[in-house]
Write a protein that holds these residues in place. Structure first.
Motif, PDB file in Angstrom:
ATOM      1  N   ARG A 100       0.843  -1.202   0.000  1.00 20.55           N
ATOM      2  CA  ARG A 100       0.000   0.000   0.000  1.00 20.55           C
ATOM      3  C   ARG A 100       0.880   1.254   0.000  1.00 20.55           C
ATOM      4  O   ARG A 100       1.715   1.421   0.881  1.00 20.55           O
ATOM      5  CB  ARG A 100      -0.928  -0.014   1.212  1.00 20.55           C
ATOM      6  CG  ARG A 100      -1.970  -1.133   1.175  1.00 20.55           C
ATOM      7  CD  ARG A 100      -2.674  -1.277   2.501  1.00 20.55           C
ATOM      8  NE  ARG A 100      -1.729  -1.657   3.547  1.00 20.55           N
ATOM      9  CZ  ARG A 100      -2.065  -1.819   4.810  1.00 20.55           C
ATOM     10  NH1 ARG A 100      -3.305  -1.628   5.197  1.00 20.55           N
ATOM     11  NH2 ARG A 100      -1.152  -2.173   5.707  1.00 20.55           N
ATOM     12  N   LEU A 101       0.640   2.106  -0.986  1.00 15.29           N
ATOM     13  CA  LEU A 101       1.498   3.272  -1.206  1.00 15.29           C
ATOM     14  C   LEU A 101       0.707   4.549  -0.981  1.00 15.29           C
ATOM     15  O   LEU A 101      -0.384   4.733  -1.536  1.00 15.29           O
ATOM     16  CB  LEU A 101       2.054   3.239  -2.622  1.00 15.29           C
ATOM     17  CG  LEU A 101       3.072   4.324  -3.002  1.00 15.29           C
ATOM     18  CD1 LEU A 101       4.348   4.167  -2.202  1.00 15.29           C
ATOM     19  CD2 LEU A 101       3.383   4.259  -4.496  1.00 15.29           C
ATOM     20  N   VAL A 137      -0.472  -0.908  -4.398  1.00 17.38           N
ATOM     21  CA  VAL A 137      -1.852  -0.448  -4.342  1.00 17.38           C
ATOM     22  C   VAL A 137      -1.835   0.960  -3.756  1.00 17.38           C
ATOM     23  O   VAL A 137      -1.311   1.168  -2.658  1.00 17.38           O
ATOM     24  CB  VAL A 137      -2.714  -1.375  -3.459  1.00 17.38           C
ATOM     25  CG1 VAL A 137      -4.123  -0.814  -3.328  1.00 17.38           C
ATOM     26  CG2 VAL A 137      -2.751  -2.781  -4.026  1.00 17.38           C
ATOM     27  N   PHE A 138      -2.382   1.926  -4.482  1.00 20.33           N
ATOM     28  CA  PHE A 138      -2.349   3.311  -4.022  1.00 20.33           C
ATOM     29  C   PHE A 138      -3.434   3.509  -2.968  1.00 20.33           C
ATOM     30  O   PHE A 138      -4.620   3.524  -3.263  1.00 20.33           O
ATOM     31  CB  PHE A 138      -2.538   4.267  -5.204  1.00 20.33           C
ATOM     32  CG  PHE A 138      -1.358   4.316  -6.115  1.00 20.33           C
ATOM     33  CD1 PHE A 138      -1.214   3.394  -7.152  1.00 20.33           C
ATOM     34  CD2 PHE A 138      -0.365   5.256  -5.927  1.00 20.33           C
ATOM     35  CE1 PHE A 138      -0.118   3.424  -7.980  1.00 20.33           C
ATOM     36  CE2 PHE A 138       0.745   5.294  -6.767  1.00 20.33           C
ATOM     37  CZ  PHE A 138       0.874   4.369  -7.792  1.00 20.33           C
ATOM     38  N   SER A 139      -2.993   3.657  -1.726  1.00 16.28           N
ATOM     39  CA  SER A 139      -3.946   3.764  -0.622  1.00 16.28           C
ATOM     40  C   SER A 139      -4.446   5.189  -0.425  1.00 16.28           C
ATOM     41  O   SER A 139      -5.588   5.391  -0.003  1.00 16.28           O
ATOM     42  CB  SER A 139      -3.300   3.266   0.678  1.00 16.28           C
ATOM     43  OG  SER A 139      -2.159   4.044   0.997  1.00 16.28           O
ATOM     44  N   SER A 140      -3.618   6.186  -0.719  1.00 16.35           N
ATOM     45  CA  SER A 140      -4.053   7.574  -0.537  1.00 16.35           C
ATOM     46  C   SER A 140      -3.113   8.519  -1.275  1.00 16.35           C
ATOM     47  O   SER A 140      -1.967   8.189  -1.567  1.00 16.35           O
ATOM     48  CB  SER A 140      -4.100   7.949   0.952  1.00 16.35           C
ATOM     49  OG  SER A 140      -2.795   7.944   1.512  1.00 16.35           O
ATOM     50  N   TYR A 141      -3.643   9.711  -1.566  1.00 17.66           N
ATOM     51  CA  TYR A 141      -2.853  10.820  -2.103  1.00 17.66           C
ATOM     52  C   TYR A 141      -2.976  11.959  -1.100  1.00 17.66           C
ATOM     53  O   TYR A 141      -4.070  12.483  -0.880  1.00 17.66           O
ATOM     54  CB  TYR A 141      -3.363  11.252  -3.478  1.00 17.66           C
ATOM     55  CG  TYR A 141      -3.132  10.242  -4.563  1.00 17.66           C
ATOM     56  CD1 TYR A 141      -4.033   9.204  -4.778  1.00 17.66           C
ATOM     57  CD2 TYR A 141      -2.008  10.312  -5.378  1.00 17.66           C
ATOM     58  CE1 TYR A 141      -3.822   8.265  -5.783  1.00 17.66           C
ATOM     59  CE2 TYR A 141      -1.783   9.376  -6.381  1.00 17.66           C
ATOM     60  CZ  TYR A 141      -2.692   8.356  -6.573  1.00 17.66           C
ATOM     61  OH  TYR A 141      -2.480   7.421  -7.558  1.00 17.66           O
ATOM     62  N   ASP A 197       0.734  10.059   9.041  1.00 16.27           N
ATOM     63  CA  ASP A 197      -0.399   9.643   9.868  1.00 16.27           C
ATOM     64  C   ASP A 197      -1.032   8.370   9.319  1.00 16.27           C
ATOM     65  O   ASP A 197      -1.410   7.469  10.081  1.00 16.27           O
ATOM     66  CB  ASP A 197      -1.437  10.765   9.915  1.00 16.27           C
ATOM     67  CG  ASP A 197      -2.606  10.428  10.816  1.00 16.27           C
ATOM     68  OD1 ASP A 197      -3.739  10.317  10.305  1.00 16.27           O
ATOM     69  OD2 ASP A 197      -2.404  10.276  12.036  1.00 16.27           O
ATOM     70  N   GLN A 198      -1.131   8.271   7.990  1.00 14.90           N
ATOM     71  CA  GLN A 198      -1.641   7.044   7.364  1.00 14.90           C
ATOM     72  C   GLN A 198      -0.714   5.862   7.644  1.00 14.90           C
ATOM     73  O   GLN A 198      -1.170   4.745   7.880  1.00 14.90           O
ATOM     74  CB  GLN A 198      -1.784   7.245   5.847  1.00 14.90           C
ATOM     75  CG  GLN A 198      -2.835   8.259   5.444  1.00 14.90           C
ATOM     76  CD  GLN A 198      -4.237   7.810   5.799  1.00 14.90           C
ATOM     77  OE1 GLN A 198      -4.589   6.645   5.655  1.00 14.90           O
ATOM     78  NE2 GLN A 198      -5.041   8.741   6.291  1.00 14.90           N
ATOM     79  N   LEU A 199       0.585   6.131   7.627  1.00 17.01           N
ATOM     80  CA  LEU A 199       1.561   5.073   7.890  1.00 17.01           C
ATOM     81  C   LEU A 199       1.459   4.586   9.331  1.00 17.01           C
ATOM     82  O   LEU A 199       1.492   3.379   9.597  1.00 17.01           O
ATOM     83  CB  LEU A 199       2.977   5.590   7.597  1.00 17.01           C
ATOM     84  CG  LEU A 199       4.088   4.540   7.511  1.00 17.01           C
ATOM     85  CD1 LEU A 199       3.992   3.761   6.213  1.00 17.01           C
ATOM     86  CD2 LEU A 199       5.460   5.211   7.605  1.00 17.01           C
ATOM     87  N   ASN A 204      -2.583   2.211   7.579  1.00 17.00           N
ATOM     88  CA  ASN A 204      -3.329   2.287   6.325  1.00 17.00           C
ATOM     89  C   ASN A 204      -2.423   2.341   5.103  1.00 17.00           C
ATOM     90  O   ASN A 204      -2.900   2.265   3.969  1.00 17.00           O
ATOM     91  CB  ASN A 204      -4.230   3.522   6.326  1.00 17.00           C
ATOM     92  CG  ASN A 204      -5.282   3.467   7.419  1.00 17.00           C
ATOM     93  OD1 ASN A 204      -5.750   2.390   7.772  1.00 17.00           O
ATOM     94  ND2 ASN A 204      -5.636   4.620   7.967  1.00 17.00           N
ATOM     95  N   ALA A 205      -1.130   2.513   5.315  1.00  6.88           N
ATOM     96  CA  ALA A 205      -0.161   2.555   4.222  1.00  6.88           C
ATOM     97  C   ALA A 205       1.100   1.829   4.659  1.00  6.88           C
ATOM     98  O   ALA A 205       1.412   1.763   5.850  1.00  6.88           O
ATOM     99  CB  ALA A 205       0.167   3.996   3.841  1.00  6.88           C
TER     100      ALA A 205
END
Length: 367
Positions: A48-49, A74-78, A87-89, A93-94
Motif C-alpha cells: 500500500r502506497l 496499491v495506491f492507498s491515498s494521495y 499519519d496514514q503510515l 493504512n499505508a
C-alpha cells in the motif's frame, strides 16, 4: 475454602503429576522462539502506497503511472503533506510513503539532481524492505529513461529511503512477536482441552458431574490455572525475545500483559468448548489443531493481512488473533498505548467474554 479453590488445587496437582506437561510448558516457548525465526520466510505483494506529490507536474504523473503499472503497489491515498501521509503510515493504512519534491520537473530540466523520498513501514521489515526495493528500482529505471540511457550516473533522480519502526530491517523483529502469540495459542488452547478430555478418559469427570460443584467454578478453575501457565510461557518468550533477539518493547509491559491475559481467557474458553464436544484425546487434538491453524494462518501472524485475498481479509475480522497481533506488534515496535488500540482491546475482550459464556453453557454437567 471455596469450591473454586479446591478445583484450582486439583488442577495444580494433576498438572504436577503428569511428567509430560511441565516439560512441554518449558520446551515449547524455547524451541519456537529459538528455532523458527531462523527458518521462516514470507511473500510480499500488494504494497500500500501513500503518495505526496509536491510537484504536480507532467513528470510526476508519468512517474506515478510507471509505479502503478508495475503491479506491486496499491495506491492507498494521495496526501497534500508528508505529515498527513505519515499519519496514514502510523495507523497502518499505508506501507510506504512516496514523496515527490516540489520543482522536480524544473530542476531535472536544468540538469540538477532531485532526491525522491521513500519512507517504509518496517514493522513488517520484509514487506518494507522489498516494497522499498521495488519502488527504488522503478524510480531508477524511470530516471534512466529521463537521462536517455541506462547510465545511472547521469540520472537526474536519486532515492532517499527511510524505514520506520524497524530501521535496520531486522526480520526477526517481525517474527518474534508472532511466535510469542503462537506460544499463547498453543499453551492456552491445548492444555485446558487435554485436561478435560483426560478426565473423561480416566473417568474422574463423572465425579465432578455428580458433585455439587457449579459449572462456572469448574470452568473458571480451568481458565485461571491454565491462564497462569500461559502467562508463564509468555513471560519466558518475552525474556528470550529480549535477551536473544534484542527486542526492546517501545511500549509498556502493562499493555502487553493485559492483552495477553485477555487472549488467554479466550483461548482457555475456546479449548473448553472443544473438550465439551470431544470424547477422546485424539478428537480433541484434531479439532483444536484445525482451529489453531486457522488462527495462525489467517490473522496476520506470519502473512500480512493486506497481502491476502479480499474475501479472506474480511474473514480475519472474526478471528480474535487478528486483534492480538495488532496490539502486540503495535506496542513492541511502534510504542503504542491503550488509547491507540481501543478498538482492538474492545474486540478482544468481547471475544473472551462470549466464548467463556458459551463454554459454561455447552458444558454438560449431570445434577
Amino acid at each position: 475454602m471455596s469450591s473454586f479453590g479446591y478445583l484450582f488445587i486439583k488442577e495444580a496437582k494433576q498438572f504436577k503429576a503428569n511428567p509430560f506437561m511441565p516439560v512441554v510448558l518449558v520446551l515449547l516457548p524455547l524451541l519456537l522462539m529459538l528455532l523458527v525465526p531462523l527458518a521462516a520466510n514470507m511473500e510480499v505483494r500488494d504494497v500500500r502506497l501513500s503518495v505526496v506529490d509536491g510537484d504536480r507536474s507532467t513528470m510526476s504523473v508519468r512517474l506515478i503511472e510507471r509505479i502503478s503499472q508495475s503491479g506491486y503497489f496499491v495506491f492507498s491515498s494521495y496526501e497534500d503533506s508528508y505529515e498527513a501521509a505519515m499519519d496514514q503510515l502510523s495507523r497502518g493504512n499505508a506501507d510506504i510513503i512516496l514523496e515527490i519534491p516540489h520543482g522536480m520537473e524544473e530542476k531535472t530540466g536544468n540538469g540538477e539532481t532531485v532526491e525522491i523520498f521513500i519512507a517504509a513501514n518496517a514493522v513488517n521489515n520484509t514487506k518494507g524492505a522489498m516494497g522499498g526495493g521495488y519502488l527504488s528500482s522503478i524510480i531508477t529505471d524511470f530516471s534512466a529513461d529521463l537521462a536517455g540511457g541506462p547510465d545511472q550516473a547521469a540520472a537526474p533522480l536519486s532515492v532517499v529511503p527511510q524505514y520506520r519502526y524497524n530501521p535496520h530491517l531486522d526480520y526477526k523483529l517481525f517474527m518474534v512477536p508472532a511466535l510469542m502469540i503462537v506460544v499463547i495459542v498453543l499453551v492456552g488452547g491445548f492444555f485446558p482441552t487435554m485436561s478435560i478430555v483426560s478426565e473423561k478418559e480416566n473417568g474422574t469427570i463423572e465425579q465432578i458431574n455428580v458433585s455439587p460443584v457449579r459449572k462456572r467454578d469448574f470452568i473458571l478453575s480451568k481458565v485461571v490455572f491454565y491462564g497462569i501457565l500461559g502467562i508463564f510461557a509468555f513471560t519466558l518468550a518475552i525474556l528470550i525475545a529480549h535477551f536473544v533477539y534484542g527486542l526492546a518493547s517501545h511500549g509498556g509491559l502493562l499493555e502487553i500483559f493485559t492483552s495477553a491475559m485477555i487472549f488467554l481467557v479466550f483461548m482457555g474458553g475456546f479449548g473448553l468448548i472443544i473438550s465439551n464436544y470431544s470424547d477422546t484425546m485424539l478428537q480433541a487434538v484434531f479439532l483444536m489443531l484445525f482451529f489453531v491453524l486457522i488462527f495462525m494462518l489467517m490473522s496476520g501472524i506470519f502473512t500480512p493481512v493486506s497481502s491476502m485475498e479480499t474475501w479472506s481479509q474480511y474473514v480475519t475480522y472474526i478471528l480474535p488473533t487478528r486483534y492480538f497481533v495488532n496490539i502486540l506488534r503495535a506496542v513492541c515496535l511502534k510504542g503504542s498505548h491503550f488509547a491507540d488500540m481501543t478498538f482492538d482491546f474492545v474486540m478482544l475482550s468481547v471475544f473472551a467474554v462470549v466464548i467463556n459464556v458459551l463454554a459454561v453453557v455447552t458444558y454438560r454437567k449431570q445434577n
